[in-house]
Design a protein around this motif. Structure first.
Motif, mmCIF file in Angstrom:
data_model
loop_
_atom_site.group_PDB
_atom_site.id
_atom_site.type_symbol
_atom_site.label_atom_id
_atom_site.label_comp_id
_atom_site.label_asym_id
_atom_site.label_seq_id
_atom_site.Cartn_x
_atom_site.Cartn_y
_atom_site.Cartn_z
ATOM 1 N N THR A 46 6.688 7.505 -0.886
ATOM 2 C CA THR A 46 7.652 6.945 -1.840
ATOM 3 C C THR A 46 8.179 5.584 -1.403
ATOM 4 O O THR A 46 8.952 4.957 -2.132
ATOM 5 C CB THR A 46 8.846 7.897 -2.046
ATOM 6 N N ALA A 47 7.772 5.106 -0.222
ATOM 7 C CA ALA A 47 8.171 3.762 0.212
ATOM 8 C C ALA A 47 7.639 2.736 -0.788
ATOM 9 O O ALA A 47 6.577 2.912 -1.399
ATOM 10 C CB ALA A 47 7.632 3.478 1.608
ATOM 11 N N THR A 48 8.378 1.659 -0.970
ATOM 12 C CA THR A 48 8.069 0.661 -1.992
ATOM 13 C C THR A 48 6.993 -0.294 -1.493
ATOM 14 O O THR A 48 7.235 -1.080 -0.570
ATOM 15 C CB THR A 48 9.330 -0.131 -2.360
ATOM 16 N N PRO A 49 5.775 -0.270 -2.090
ATOM 17 C CA PRO A 49 4.685 -1.088 -1.569
ATOM 18 C C PRO A 49 4.865 -2.583 -1.803
ATOM 19 O O PRO A 49 4.300 -3.388 -1.065
ATOM 20 C CB PRO A 49 3.457 -0.551 -2.315
ATOM 21 N N ARG A 50 5.612 -2.962 -2.808
ATOM 22 C CA ARG A 50 5.909 -4.379 -3.067
ATOM 23 C C ARG A 50 7.422 -4.515 -3.212
ATOM 24 O O ARG A 50 7.964 -4.613 -4.312
ATOM 25 C CB ARG A 50 5.201 -4.868 -4.336
ATOM 26 N N GLY A 105 5.163 0.761 2.892
ATOM 27 C CA GLY A 105 6.120 -0.079 2.196
ATOM 28 C C GLY A 105 7.524 0.059 2.746
ATOM 29 O O GLY A 105 7.740 0.544 3.858
ATOM 30 N N ALA A 106 8.486 -0.353 1.947
ATOM 31 C CA ALA A 106 9.883 -0.416 2.380
ATOM 32 C C ALA A 106 10.655 0.841 2.011
ATOM 33 O O ALA A 106 10.517 1.382 0.907
ATOM 34 C CB ALA A 106 10.561 -1.630 1.756
ATOM 35 N N VAL A 107 11.472 1.294 2.958
ATOM 36 C CA VAL A 107 12.473 2.325 2.672
ATOM 37 C C VAL A 107 13.690 1.593 2.146
ATOM 38 O O VAL A 107 14.348 0.845 2.869
ATOM 39 C CB VAL A 107 12.804 3.130 3.938
ATOM 40 N N ARG A 134 -1.305 7.271 -3.001
ATOM 41 C CA ARG A 134 -1.409 6.185 -2.036
ATOM 42 C C ARG A 134 -2.740 6.293 -1.280
ATOM 43 O O ARG A 134 -2.788 6.149 -0.051
ATOM 44 C CB ARG A 134 -0.219 6.227 -1.070
ATOM 45 N N THR A 135 -3.812 6.533 -2.022
ATOM 46 C CA THR A 135 -5.108 6.840 -1.422
ATOM 47 C C THR A 135 -5.580 5.772 -0.446
ATOM 48 O O THR A 135 -6.007 6.076 0.681
ATOM 49 C CB THR A 135 -6.175 7.042 -2.517
ATOM 50 N N TYR A 164 -6.475 4.219 5.265
ATOM 51 C CA TYR A 164 -6.268 3.277 6.362
ATOM 52 C C TYR A 164 -5.566 3.952 7.537
ATOM 53 O O TYR A 164 -5.969 3.810 8.702
ATOM 54 C CB TYR A 164 -5.447 2.083 5.866
ATOM 55 N N PHE A 165 -4.526 4.731 7.245
ATOM 56 C CA PHE A 165 -3.773 5.343 8.336
ATOM 57 C C PHE A 165 -4.465 6.574 8.914
ATOM 58 O O PHE A 165 -4.138 6.999 10.024
ATOM 59 C CB PHE A 165 -2.346 5.647 7.890
#
Length: 493
Positions: free
Chosen positions: A402-406, A446-448, A469-470, A475-476
């Motif tokens: 749920t972190a904001t990717p942009r 992304g951003a919390v 968030r595939t 990547y992770f």
């Protein structure tokens, strides 16, 4: 010698280096100007009160200013011993009755010096009535406080004598600008110096601190760590202490990260500090496979100096936080670097947990059999709470996806930095970067922030699907495999 891993909260000037980097990224994305500095709003956004639910964040740092009004709690609960409302809390903790109505910080400290601060013992748990500080403990071998001094915090146990610990605690849980305004905090203090005669002692002290918080995971939900070794090097003997990583520290970080969520600062620039260019977090041995690595952005603008890749980010320049020698003052110049980002990300995760417990009607804290929240089944019809529980892994996953990717800027970020700061942004907003660019290389999931919490709350209430968030997941997955392989090397006999 100042403890090398604690990132400074006072900013120095590095204009030419930042300008050089802004030119590089400007060529890449077509940006040419730095963000405008916005004036702060008159009022803080107040989070809605969460009734009959608790969450507890341990901040492992240099101590805390318990007199600051942002840690106050005037509820009847805050006057009661924590063990009466936090299951598993030690009943032998000692109450610290402080002079919270003094005219200023130093008057308060002097008034309580002989009665309270001169009697603090290492390894003993305390709590402060009338505040959200449900726990305070020190593992620092500091000398006795000098109560005859005009400013007697030097040498004091629990009291923050450098500002870093108060900053991080207020970023996590303060009632004004913390990521979780209604969460409780435990201040776990360790030393701000490395003993020159026996540097390996610094590792022992740090490990004792983080392991104490993890051993208390039956009532402490998570821990935040805005520190790390001085350089991302490796000392298999451990004789250099926290000047660099060593097997004892690496094993401890992984151990505590398996017990509850443990957040770690990715560092500020090459060799962890100084801004300018970032360093690969894979070259930081203490960032073990299950540690949650936190990097930085600045009010929605791209930054190139923090460690990469982090799992998540938060604001890391001009961050609102409390001053450590004041009863009420704060400023957006107090917090900076990934030191500031890490507790805010941890507090954001705690806020998600607080919401989950509120939905399920769970008034407990801590981790029980890998479950962090529980209640009746089918209170919601979709999402992770359908089965009436939130597991430790589900909570971590929810914080990530749920972190904001942009991300965009939010009020709690403070004002954007400029080229005069060592922790300044590049002159381009994440929203202006082309969609095809893999943001996870720099900011992970992304951003919390306020947007991520709103999304997490909708997901838990079944009002929004779990985000896909595939690409970031893939990547992770590879990133974790690499960390696991390195961890085996760093912990080999």
């Amino acid at each position: 010698m100042t403890y090398p891993a604690l990132e400074p909260t006072e900013k120095t000037r590095m204009r030419r280096a930042i300008l050089a980097l802004t030119g590089i990224v400007g060529l890449l994305v077509g940006a040419s100007s730095l963000p405008a500095v916005a004036a702060p709003a008159d009022d803080w956004p107040v989070q809605p009160e969460v009734r009959d639910a608790n969450a507890v964040v341990a901040v492992v740092d240099t101590g805390i200013n318990p007199y600051h009004e942002t840690f106050r709690d005037d509820s009847p609960q805050a006057k009661r011993p924590p063990w009466t409302y936090i299951e598993g809390y030690p009943k032998n903790a000692t109450r610290l009755d402080l002079t919270l109505d003094a005219k200023d910080y130093w008057t308060a400290v002097k008034a309580d010096c002989k009665r309270v601060w001169s009697k603090i013992k290492p390894g003993k748990l305390y709590w402060v009535p009338g505040t959200k500080i449900v726990g305070a403990i020190t593992f620092a071998p500091q000398t006795a406080i000098d109560c005859k001094s005009e400013e007697p915090s030097a040498g004091g146990r629990i009291l923050d004598n450098g500002g870093h610990g108060t900053m991080t605690a207020s970023r996590a849980t303060s009632s004004q600008y913390g990521a979780c305004q209604h969460c409780d905090v435990v201040a776990v203090q360790f030393s701000a110096s490395i003993p020159l005669g026996s540097p390996s002692d610094s590792t022992v002290e740090a490990v004792n601190s983080i392991e104490w918080a993890a051993k208390s995971s039956a009532w402490i939900d998570l821990q935040s760590n805005s520190w790390g070794p001085f350089v991302p090097g490796w000392d298999p003997t451990g004789q250099a202490g926290l000047l660099t990583s060593n097997p004892e520290l690496v094993r401890a970080v992984q151990k505590v990260s398996e017990k509850h969520l443990a957040f770690w600062a990715s560092g500020n620039g090459a060799a962890f500090r100084g801004g300018v260019a970032g360093h690969p977090t894979l070259l930081s041995p203490h960032l073990a496979p299950d540690a949650i690595i936190v990097g930085g952005n600045d009010s929605g603008y791209f930054t190139a100096w923090s460690g990469f890749p982090p799992h998540i980010v938060s604001d890391a320049c001009n961050s609102w936080a409390a001053r450590y020698t004041d009863m009420a003052e704060s400023a957006d110049t107090v917090g900076s670097g990934t030191s500031s980002a890490t507790p805010f990300a941890a507090g954001g995760a705690a806020r998600i947990l607080l919401e989950a417990r509120s939905i399920l009607g769970d008034d407990s804290t801590g981790v029980a059999g890998k479950v962090v929240a529980s209640g009746p089944k089918h209170l919601v019809h979709e999402g992770p709470l359908v089965d009436g529980k939130l597991t430790l892994e589900e909570w971590k996953r929810l914080t990530f996806v749920t972190a904001t990717p942009r991300p965009q800027g939010h009020f709690e970020d403070g004002t954007p930095c400029d080229a005069a700061s060592p922790y300044g942004p590049m002159p381009v907003a994440w929203n202006d970067i082309p969609d095809g660019y893999p943001e996870y290389l720099h900011i992970g999931y992304g951003a919390v922030d306020a947007d991520s919490f709103e999304l997490a709350a909708k997901v838990m209430r079944g009002k929004a699907p779990v985000p896909d968030r595939t690409a970031t997941d893939e990547y992770f997955t590879q990133d974790r495999a690499a960390r696991e392989a390195l961890y085996d090397v760093y912990t080999a006999p």
